[in-house]
Design a protein around this motif. Structure first.
Motif, PDB file in Angstrom:
ATOM      1  N   UNK A 116      54.965  60.375  63.022  1.00  0.00           N
ATOM      2  CA  UNK A 116      54.300  60.757  64.275  1.00  0.00           C
ATOM      3  C   UNK A 116      55.175  61.551  65.230  1.00  0.00           C
ATOM      4  N   UNK A 117      56.499  61.377  65.131  1.00  0.00           N
ATOM      5  CA  UNK A 117      57.399  62.086  66.044  1.00  0.00           C
ATOM      6  C   UNK A 117      57.400  63.591  65.806  1.00  0.00           C
ATOM      7  N   UNK A 118      56.943  64.025  64.652  1.00  0.00           N
ATOM      8  CA  UNK A 118      56.833  65.459  64.383  1.00  0.00           C
ATOM      9  C   UNK A 118      55.928  66.116  65.426  1.00  0.00           C
ATOM     10  N   UNK A 119      54.976  65.357  65.947  1.00  0.00           N
ATOM     11  CA  UNK A 119      53.994  65.889  66.891  1.00  0.00           C
ATOM     12  C   UNK A 119      54.484  65.907  68.337  1.00  0.00           C
ATOM     13  N   UNK A 120      55.675  65.385  68.602  1.00  0.00           N
ATOM     14  CA  UNK A 120      56.187  65.332  69.970  1.00  0.00           C
ATOM     15  C   UNK A 120      57.092  66.520  70.256  1.00  0.00           C
ATOM     16  N   UNK A 121      57.285  66.802  71.538  1.00  0.00           N
ATOM     17  CA  UNK A 121      58.211  67.873  71.918  1.00  0.00           C
ATOM     18  C   UNK A 121      59.649  67.529  71.560  1.00  0.00           C
ATOM     19  N   UNK A 122      59.947  66.229  71.392  1.00  0.00           N
ATOM     20  CA  UNK A 122      61.303  65.833  70.994  1.00  0.00           C
ATOM     21  C   UNK A 122      61.685  66.407  69.638  1.00  0.00           C
ATOM     22  N   UNK A 123      60.697  66.769  68.843  1.00  0.00           N
ATOM     23  CA  UNK A 123      61.019  67.284  67.514  1.00  0.00           C
ATOM     24  C   UNK A 123      61.738  68.620  67.561  1.00  0.00           C
ATOM     25  N   UNK A 124      61.744  69.277  68.706  1.00  0.00           N
ATOM     26  CA  UNK A 124      62.587  70.469  68.843  1.00  0.00           C
ATOM     27  C   UNK A 124      64.052  70.109  68.641  1.00  0.00           C
ATOM     28  N   UNK A 125      64.417  68.872  68.976  1.00  0.00           N
ATOM     29  CA  UNK A 125      65.784  68.386  68.766  1.00  0.00           C
ATOM     30  C   UNK A 125      65.937  67.638  67.443  1.00  0.00           C
ATOM     31  N   UNK A 126      64.898  66.923  67.025  1.00  0.00           N
ATOM     32  CA  UNK A 126      64.982  66.196  65.750  1.00  0.00           C
ATOM     33  C   UNK A 126      64.925  67.141  64.546  1.00  0.00           C
ATOM     34  N   UNK A 127      64.108  68.186  64.665  1.00  0.00           N
ATOM     35  CA  UNK A 127      63.904  69.135  63.570  1.00  0.00           C
ATOM     36  C   UNK A 127      63.409  68.439  62.304  1.00  0.00           C
ATOM     37  N   UNK A 128      62.422  67.555  62.495  1.00  0.00           N
ATOM     38  CA  UNK A 128      61.840  66.850  61.367  1.00  0.00           C
ATOM     39  C   UNK A 128      60.693  67.660  60.759  1.00  0.00           C
ATOM     40  N   UNK A 129      60.608  67.615  59.446  1.00  0.00           N
ATOM     41  CA  UNK A 129      59.381  68.013  58.761  1.00  0.00           C
ATOM     42  C   UNK A 129      58.881  66.781  58.005  1.00  0.00           C
ATOM     43  N   UNK A 130      57.785  66.918  57.283  1.00  0.00           N
ATOM     44  CA  UNK A 130      57.215  65.740  56.620  1.00  0.00           C
ATOM     45  C   UNK A 130      58.205  65.080  55.667  1.00  0.00           C
ATOM     46  N   UNK A 131      58.897  65.878  54.881  1.00  0.00           N
ATOM     47  CA  UNK A 131      59.818  65.312  53.890  1.00  0.00           C
ATOM     48  C   UNK A 131      60.972  64.581  54.563  1.00  0.00           C
ATOM     49  N   UNK A 132      61.530  65.174  55.600  1.00  0.00           N
ATOM     50  CA  UNK A 132      62.649  64.524  56.285  1.00  0.00           C
ATOM     51  C   UNK A 132      62.194  63.264  56.997  1.00  0.00           C
ATOM     52  N   UNK A 133      61.002  63.290  57.592  1.00  0.00           N
ATOM     53  CA  UNK A 133      60.487  62.103  58.279  1.00  0.00           C
ATOM     54  C   UNK A 133      60.258  60.963  57.299  1.00  0.00           C
ATOM     55  N   UNK A 148      69.562  52.252  71.429  1.00  0.00           N
ATOM     56  CA  UNK A 148      68.511  53.243  71.273  1.00  0.00           C
ATOM     57  C   UNK A 148      68.699  54.428  72.203  1.00  0.00           C
ATOM     58  N   UNK A 149      67.584  55.121  72.454  1.00  0.00           N
ATOM     59  CA  UNK A 149      67.611  56.347  73.251  1.00  0.00           C
ATOM     60  C   UNK A 149      67.034  57.523  72.478  1.00  0.00           C
ATOM     61  N   UNK A 150      66.141  57.235  71.504  1.00  0.00           N
ATOM     62  CA  UNK A 150      65.502  58.288  70.697  1.00  0.00           C
ATOM     63  C   UNK A 150      66.520  59.187  69.999  1.00  0.00           C
ATOM     64  N   UNK A 151      67.665  58.641  69.617  1.00  0.00           N
ATOM     65  CA  UNK A 151      68.703  59.413  68.925  1.00  0.00           C
ATOM     66  C   UNK A 151      69.168  60.612  69.757  1.00  0.00           C
ATOM     67  N   UNK A 152      68.806  60.616  71.061  1.00  0.00           N
ATOM     68  CA  UNK A 152      69.061  61.769  71.931  1.00  0.00           C
ATOM     69  C   UNK A 152      69.998  61.465  73.087  1.00  0.00           C
ATOM     70  N   UNK A 153      70.152  60.198  73.454  1.00  0.00           N
ATOM     71  CA  UNK A 153      70.911  59.874  74.662  1.00  0.00           C
ATOM     72  C   UNK A 153      71.485  58.465  74.574  1.00  0.00           C
TER      73      UNK A 153
END
Length: 262
Positions: A175-192, A72-77
């Motif tokens: 729910x991750x759309x609402x976090x600051x991490x989404x600046x890196x995930x770039x999720x919208x509703x459809x992608x999530x 794991x690592x939130x797909x970030x680390x």
């Protein structure tokens, strides 16, 4: 609701900052031990980037099958080199263990990482005969859950899977759309939605969703959502938080290992 706080683990775990360094040291010692015994194949490539590699650890004698652990690592680390010692329990039980790294957000999308794991597993499966068991932690729990959805793994490989264990998974990404991490995930509703296992129907394979009783409420929710959506077995392990919930993988006699082996 403060979504960043809700999905933050480290501030609520005593000594959290010490975990990565300890993991890295224990992992390096385990790699050295198995390499010295001629039972480690490190850095096996499964794709074009440097991170698309896995380490393969062998038991003594002929493997009972292949266990794949996705970190794991939130797909970030993080990287496979932090987790090698978590192969110890399954290796001691006679299984070969593959541990892949993968590219990270924001360089790639979460859907790209899903595709990478779907390529890593068949390649490792080509090196080891017998049944396959998958487990992943946190973001890795999301990734192994995604492998249960039709069309990702080749049918002959999926047909070898005996058990899948998402550990403290993220099963609904909305729910991750609402976090600051989404600046890196770039999720919208459809992608999530497109990457949320809890919103999908799995193929027929035994699944056990595992989570620590002392985890953050959102992770208890995420595990429950997946277990309920899939009518899967659901274990809430007492006295475990998000960082030590995978410790059972190091012990061949642990409840987690016994559950994986069914």
């Amino acid at each position: 609701m403060d979504w960043d706080d809700a999905y933050a683990n480290a501030p609520y775990i005593a000594g959290a900052d010490a975990y990565p360094e300890r993991w890295a040291k224990q992992a390096a010692a385990y790699r050295d031990e198995l390499s010295a015994a001629g039972r480690a194949e490190l850095g096996q490539s499964y794709g074009p980037s440097e991170r698309q590699r896995y380490d393969l650890f062998h038991p003594e004698g002929t493997p009972q099958g292949l266990f794949v652990f996705v970190h794991g690592g939130y797909w970030l680390k993080f990287h496979r080199s932090f987790w090698s010692h978590f192969a110890a329990g399954m290796v001691a039980r006679g299984w070969a263990v593959a541990m892949p790294s993968y590219d990270l957000c924001p360089d790639v999308r979460i859907s790209d990482i899903t595709g990478q794991i779907a390529r890593a597993i068949p390649q490792a499966a080509g090196q080891v005969d017998g049944p396959i068991i998958l487990a992943g932690h946190s973001a890795g729990g999301h990734l192994v859950a995604r492998m249960c959805i039709q069309g990702l793994l080749p049918a002959p490989v999926f047909g070898r899977i005996r058990h899948v264990m998402p550990i403290s998974p993220v099963s609904d990404l909305r729910p991750l759309i609402n976090t600051s991490m989404n600046a890196d995930f770039n999720l919208d509703d459809a992608l999530a939605v497109a990457e949320s296992p809890a919103l999908m129907s799995p193929q027929d394979v035994p699944v056990t969703v595992w989570v620590g009783a002392d985890e953050r409420p959102v992770f208890l929710d995420q595990a429950r959502w997946l277990a309920e959506a899939w009518d899967a077995a659901h274990v809430i392990e007492d006295h475990r938080h998000h960082f030590d919930v995978i410790d059972g993988l190091t012990d061949p006699e642990s409840r987690m290992i016994r559950t994986l082996l069914g």
